[in-house]
Design a protein around this motif. Structure first.
Motif, short mmCIF file in Angstrom:
data_model
loop_
_atom_site.label_atom_id
_atom_site.label_comp_id
_atom_site.label_asym_id
_atom_site.label_seq_id
_atom_site.Cartn_x
_atom_site.Cartn_y
_atom_site.Cartn_z
N ASP A 33 -6.82 -11.90 10.39
CA ASP A 33 -5.85 -11.07 10.70
C ASP A 33 -6.04 -10.04 11.73
O ASP A 33 -6.88 -9.45 11.44
N GLY A 34 -4.57 -9.43 12.42
CA GLY A 34 -5.12 -8.16 13.03
C GLY A 34 -4.91 -6.64 11.96
O GLY A 34 -4.73 -7.63 10.94
N ALA A 35 -5.11 -5.57 12.77
CA ALA A 35 -4.98 -4.62 11.96
C ALA A 35 -3.45 -4.08 11.06
O ALA A 35 -2.44 -4.59 12.10
N LEU A 36 -3.29 -3.94 10.27
CA LEU A 36 -2.51 -3.35 9.52
C LEU A 36 -1.00 -2.83 10.70
O LEU A 36 -0.06 -3.20 10.04
N PRO A 37 -1.14 -2.02 11.10
CA PRO A 37 -0.62 -0.76 11.61
C PRO A 37 0.30 -2.00 12.70
O PRO A 37 1.20 -2.01 13.36
N ILE A 38 -0.57 -2.46 13.57
CA ILE A 38 -0.12 -3.92 14.62
C ILE A 38 0.54 -4.74 14.50
O ILE A 38 2.03 -4.92 14.84
N MET A 82 4.99 -5.71 14.64
CA MET A 82 5.24 -6.99 15.03
C MET A 82 6.48 -7.39 14.80
O MET A 82 7.01 -7.82 15.05
N GLU A 83 6.00 -7.14 13.57
CA GLU A 83 7.47 -7.18 12.66
C GLU A 83 8.65 -7.02 13.03
O GLU A 83 9.45 -7.21 12.47
N VAL A 131 9.29 -3.78 11.70
CA VAL A 131 9.38 -2.60 10.49
C VAL A 131 9.22 -1.17 11.20
O VAL A 131 9.60 -0.04 10.73
N ILE A 132 8.33 -1.13 12.25
CA ILE A 132 7.72 -0.03 12.81
C ILE A 132 8.49 0.33 13.96
O ILE A 132 7.68 -0.73 14.85
N THR A 133 8.39 1.13 14.67
CA THR A 133 8.33 1.42 16.00
C THR A 133 6.49 2.14 16.26
O THR A 133 6.11 2.51 15.43
N ARG A 134 6.78 1.72 17.96
CA ARG A 134 5.30 2.47 18.47
C ARG A 134 4.77 3.76 18.15
O ARG A 134 4.33 4.34 17.93
N GLU A 135 6.22 4.57 18.45
CA GLU A 135 6.29 5.93 18.46
C GLU A 135 5.86 6.45 17.12
O GLU A 135 5.38 7.30 17.15
N GLN A 136 6.18 5.68 16.01
CA GLN A 136 6.21 5.57 14.16
C GLN A 136 4.75 4.99 14.10
O GLN A 136 4.79 6.22 13.36
N MET A 137 4.51 4.63 14.26
CA MET A 137 2.97 3.85 14.19
C MET A 137 2.05 4.59 14.60
O MET A 137 0.98 5.04 14.21
N GLN A 138 2.09 5.42 15.82
CA GLN A 138 0.98 6.42 16.36
C GLN A 138 0.95 7.86 15.65
O GLN A 138 0.13 8.38 14.75
N ARG A 139 2.31 8.06 15.15
CA ARG A 139 2.37 9.28 14.17
C ARG A 139 2.28 9.71 13.03
O ARG A 139 1.71 10.52 12.14
N SER A 184 10.95 -1.23 3.75
CA SER A 184 10.45 -1.64 4.33
C SER A 184 9.58 -2.54 4.81
O SER A 184 8.78 -3.40 4.77
N VAL A 185 8.86 -1.32 5.15
CA VAL A 185 7.31 -2.05 5.38
C VAL A 185 6.34 -2.06 3.84
O VAL A 185 5.83 -3.39 4.27
N GLU A 186 6.94 -1.49 2.41
CA GLU A 186 6.39 -1.67 1.42
C GLU A 186 6.44 -4.03 1.40
O GLU A 186 5.58 -4.78 1.15
N LEU A 187 8.30 -4.18 1.59
CA LEU A 187 8.41 -5.40 1.14
C LEU A 187 7.17 -6.33 2.64
O LEU A 187 7.16 -7.19 2.03
N CYS A 188 7.24 -5.48 3.32
CA CYS A 188 6.57 -6.56 4.94
C CYS A 188 5.24 -7.20 4.63
O CYS A 188 4.77 -7.76 4.76
N THR A 189 4.65 -5.42 3.86
CA THR A 189 3.23 -5.98 3.29
C THR A 189 3.07 -6.80 2.33
O THR A 189 2.31 -7.90 1.89
#
Length: 296
Positions: free
Chosen positions: A59-64, A68-69, A71-79, A104-109
């Motif tokens: 599996d890839g890194a969790l933020p990526i 991809m799902e 639940v977060i945007t690229r800007e949110q992932m960077q911040r 949403s993030v916790e449910l996706c995890t």
């Protein structure tokens, strides 16, 4: 290589389904990383016996994966991501960017974890590796400071008779029952007296039934309070009526005397008077003619 033996009763590890190995780690309330030799290898992360994340080595890194799902945007992932030694750490993601939807993030995890566990549950494994207190590199265990309860470890099993023995020792000894009050016997002469003259007698108290004493019941009532019958005030009988009420004397009504009857002159008398008058008139005429010297 394992830091703890999940099956101490066995001389060597017997191949078994992966879910039995995971449950053995959960029953011992372990914290760390459990690696199962599946294809690809599966890593299960536990804290105090609770599985908070599972992934495959492919599996890839969790933020990526979160991006991809959607639940977060690229800007949110960077911040929200902190990179240390080439590892993307997201343990402080929600504090770094309050705009991220935490639910949403916790449910996706959690869905990532469920997918891995369901996929390897019935896979036969020939061994396992356990690294105690090894956390996931992304730091997601910081997301659940209150959701994963810390359960006390039970090492010494207690015999079944132990709770009963402690309860018997804690229960106080039963108190001696108080003597029952004796009912007073009234003399037979009291039955012949009128009810108004008889003094009030206390009612014999019925002894309370003894109840089993425990820590929740109040102390039993050992002395009954006599109930005194109310004394009815004697009402004197009303005096009998002995005097006769005299009848009212009737006042005689005086009737007026009858009116005297007026005598009615008979018609014959009136006719006689008329005749007398006529005679007198004729006589008077005669006298008049006689005075003048004229005769018949």
């Amino acid at each position: 290589m394992a830091d703890a033996n999940l099956f101490p009763d066995e001389a060597g590890f017997t191949p078994r389904p992966a879910w039995q190995v995971i449950e053995a780690a959960r029953r011992q309330y372990l914290t760390g990383e459990l690696t199962l030799p599946t294809t690809p290898a599966t890593r299960v992360f536990l804290r105090d016996g609770q599985v908070y994340f599972a992934e495959r080595t492919s599996d890839g890194a969790l933020p990526i994966r979160l991006m991809m799902e959607g639940v977060i945007t690229r800007e949110q992932m960077q911040r929200g991501t902190v990179i240390v030694n080439g590892v993307e750490h997201v343990g402080r993601m929600f504090e770094s960017d309050p705009t991220i939807d935490r639910a949403s993030v916790e449910l996706c995890t959690e869905l990532f974890t469920d997918d891995v566990l369901v996929g390897v549950a019935n896979t036969m494994v020939k061994g396992y590796e356990l690294a105690l207190y090894r956390r996931h590199a992304s730091g997601i265990d910081r997301w659940y400071p209150h959701s994963v309860p810390v359960t006390g470890r039970q090492t010494d099993p207690q015999p079944a008779s132990a709770p009963a023995a402690r309860a018997a020792e804690a229960e106080p000894a039963p108190k001696a029952a108080a003597p029952k009050p004796k009912a007073e016997v009234q003399p037979a002469q009291a039955a012949t007296q009128p009810a108004a003259q008889q003094p009030a007698q206390p009612v014999a108290a019925v002894p309370a039934k003894a109840e089993p004493k425990n820590n929740l019941n109040a102390p039993p009532i050992t002395q009954a309070v006599p109930v005194i019958a109310p004394i009815a005030a004697a009402v004197p009988p009303s005096a009998a009526i002995t005097q006769t009420i005299p009848a009212t004397t009737q006042v005689p009504v005086t009737m007026p005397a009858p009116t005297a009857q007026i005598p009615v002159t008979p018609r014959a008398t009136a006719e006689l008077d008329a005749s007398a008058i006529a005679d007198e008139v004729a006589l008077a005429i005669k006298r008049a003619f006689a005075g003048t010297g004229t005769g018949f």
